[in-house]
Design an enzyme around this catalytic site. Sequence first.
Site, PDB file in Angstrom:
ATOM      1  N   CYS A 198      -2.015 -16.475  -9.892  1.00 24.37           N
ATOM      2  CA  CYS A 198      -1.350 -17.118 -10.685  1.00 24.37           C
ATOM      3  C   CYS A 198      -0.650 -18.351  -9.881  1.00 24.37           C
ATOM      4  O   CYS A 198       0.063 -17.907  -9.018  1.00 24.37           O
ATOM      5  CB  CYS A 198      -0.420 -16.442 -11.525  1.00 24.37           C
ATOM      6  SG  CYS A 198       0.535 -17.611 -12.533  1.00 24.37           S
ATOM      7  N   GLU A 199      -0.984 -19.399 -10.089  1.00 25.27           N
ATOM      8  CA  GLU A 199      -0.509 -20.709  -9.423  1.00 25.27           C
ATOM      9  C   GLU A 199       0.914 -20.966  -9.919  1.00 25.27           C
ATOM     10  O   GLU A 199       1.492 -21.674  -9.167  1.00 25.27           O
ATOM     11  CB  GLU A 199      -1.562 -21.685  -9.579  1.00 25.27           C
ATOM     12  CG  GLU A 199      -1.742 -22.551 -10.795  1.00 25.27           C
ATOM     13  CD  GLU A 199      -2.355 -23.726 -10.933  1.00 25.27           C
ATOM     14  OE1 GLU A 199      -2.155 -24.600 -11.694  1.00 25.27           O
ATOM     15  OE2 GLU A 199      -3.454 -23.717 -10.248  1.00 25.27           O
ATOM     16  N   HIS A 200       1.219 -20.478 -10.760  1.00 23.86           N
ATOM     17  CA  HIS A 200       2.724 -20.678 -11.391  1.00 23.86           C
ATOM     18  C   HIS A 200       3.745 -19.813 -10.779  1.00 23.86           C
ATOM     19  O   HIS A 200       4.757 -20.050 -10.549  1.00 23.86           O
ATOM     20  CB  HIS A 200       2.636 -20.574 -13.098  1.00 23.86           C
ATOM     21  CG  HIS A 200       1.996 -21.571 -13.815  1.00 23.86           C
ATOM     22  ND1 HIS A 200       1.114 -21.131 -14.780  1.00 23.86           N
ATOM     23  CD2 HIS A 200       1.403 -22.691 -13.387  1.00 23.86           C
ATOM     24  CE1 HIS A 200       0.500 -22.073 -15.336  1.00 23.86           C
ATOM     25  NE2 HIS A 200       0.509 -23.037 -14.372  1.00 23.86           N
ATOM     26  N   HIS A 201       3.332 -18.426 -10.525  1.00 19.75           N
ATOM     27  CA  HIS A 201       4.305 -17.614 -10.144  1.00 19.75           C
ATOM     28  C   HIS A 201       3.798 -16.899  -8.543  1.00 19.75           C
ATOM     29  O   HIS A 201       4.777 -16.266  -7.974  1.00 19.75           O
ATOM     30  CB  HIS A 201       4.728 -16.392 -10.936  1.00 19.75           C
ATOM     31  CG  HIS A 201       4.841 -17.191 -12.254  1.00 19.75           C
ATOM     32  ND1 HIS A 201       4.277 -17.104 -13.218  1.00 19.75           N
ATOM     33  CD2 HIS A 201       6.367 -17.634 -12.820  1.00 19.75           C
ATOM     34  CE1 HIS A 201       5.033 -17.713 -14.184  1.00 19.75           C
ATOM     35  NE2 HIS A 201       6.142 -17.894 -14.343  1.00 19.75           N
ATOM     36  N   GLN A 239      -6.303 -19.114 -15.585  1.00 20.14           N
ATOM     37  CA  GLN A 239      -7.309 -18.459 -16.397  1.00 20.14           C
ATOM     38  C   GLN A 239      -8.284 -19.486 -16.883  1.00 20.14           C
ATOM     39  O   GLN A 239      -9.591 -19.439 -17.010  1.00 20.14           O
ATOM     40  CB  GLN A 239      -7.089 -17.189 -16.959  1.00 20.14           C
ATOM     41  CG  GLN A 239      -8.440 -16.407 -17.512  1.00 20.14           C
ATOM     42  CD  GLN A 239      -8.081 -15.114 -18.449  1.00 20.14           C
ATOM     43  OE1 GLN A 239      -6.959 -14.369 -17.929  1.00 20.14           O
ATOM     44  NE2 GLN A 239      -8.680 -14.578 -19.505  1.00 20.14           N
ATOM     45  N   HIS A 267      -2.308 -10.283 -16.709  1.00 16.57           N
ATOM     46  CA  HIS A 267      -1.299 -11.327 -15.843  1.00 16.57           C
ATOM     47  C   HIS A 267      -0.350 -10.544 -15.455  1.00 16.57           C
ATOM     48  O   HIS A 267       0.552 -10.250 -16.276  1.00 16.57           O
ATOM     49  CB  HIS A 267      -1.148 -12.546 -16.462  1.00 16.57           C
ATOM     50  CG  HIS A 267      -2.261 -13.329 -16.797  1.00 16.57           C
ATOM     51  ND1 HIS A 267      -2.565 -14.643 -16.053  1.00 16.57           N
ATOM     52  CD2 HIS A 267      -3.410 -13.216 -17.495  1.00 16.57           C
ATOM     53  CE1 HIS A 267      -3.853 -14.933 -16.514  1.00 16.57           C
ATOM     54  NE2 HIS A 267      -4.271 -14.316 -17.134  1.00 16.57           N
ATOM     55  N   CYS A 269       2.510 -11.864 -14.254  1.00 13.16           N
ATOM     56  CA  CYS A 269       3.536 -12.534 -14.491  1.00 13.16           C
ATOM     57  C   CYS A 269       3.874 -12.309 -16.090  1.00 13.16           C
ATOM     58  O   CYS A 269       5.359 -12.786 -16.424  1.00 13.16           O
ATOM     59  CB  CYS A 269       3.290 -13.960 -14.325  1.00 13.16           C
ATOM     60  SG  CYS A 269       1.880 -14.585 -15.315  1.00 13.16           S
TER      61      CYS A 269
END
Length: 308
Positions: A198-201, A239, A267, A269
């Site tokens: 996940c590029e956010h977390h 995704q 996920h 996250c």
Amino acid sequence: MSFTRQLSEMSASELNDAIDDTNFPQAHILSRGRNNSVCSTSSTSGTSSLADRQQNQAEEATAIAGTPVEEVAPAPALVPLAGNQRPRLILKTNGSSPDSDGHEKCTFHHDLELDHKPPTREALLPDMARSYRLLLGGLGENPDRQGLIKTPERAAKAMLYFTKGYDQSLEDVLNGAVFDEDHDEMVVVKDIEMFSMCEHHLVPFYGKVSIGYLPCNKILGLSKLARIVEIFSRRLQVQERLTKQIAVAVTQAVQPAGVAVVVEGVHMCMVMRGVQKINSKTVTSTMLGVFRDDPKTREEFLNLVNSK
């Protein structure tokens, strides 16, 4: 700039803008079957109808303005092909490189417009290991204690593996495994394992990918579908974009009458942090060509994917 270099960092909205579905045979015009294949229909009629629409639009604009309008470049259209060759999907590009994600200055994303790749991926390890060591110290840990002495190097190597898709291109992975075959029925490979970050977390998400396509006299080696999943999943991802990138890559590889991709992911996250919903799953899909336009074709694919 190669197609793969543009595709690798496009956002979902940019990919949507880039796809011109008029280059696929339309379901309300063409029906799929052994006696009436979407691949065997001549593309010239589709070209002429699109040209007529463009001419009518130009005439209407002239009438409204009262003065001649400036000549503009025609929209992407079906390219007339000889014989039984299939229509080609044309991606609309404006010549600019997608740099909104901030990857234009990365040191190893060399499948972009900048050819600044290091000699080897191992050359990145010292800097990455130092960064992990600083992170451990920031957490209040002692990076010199026995259990953590080699952790920065191990973590750096692991991250390079998790993101190895940045060093892979569609052309290299296909390796010529596209074959001429008189087959126009659906091909489905389902439940392909997928692991991504996940590029956010910067935590993992994983799941399975199902891909279907309707060939137009060209088929792809089955293992190459799984390798295409690897190219785009082994990156920092969301995704939604991953699903779209897989579909567009299959389209580029064999130019089929349509492509369908369904991704089901879990996920971390959402499991390890935040709402902590351990049973939640995220399902995304991309339907192109006849899979988007023909409900029966789409239903057939979904039934095959959901069957045990």
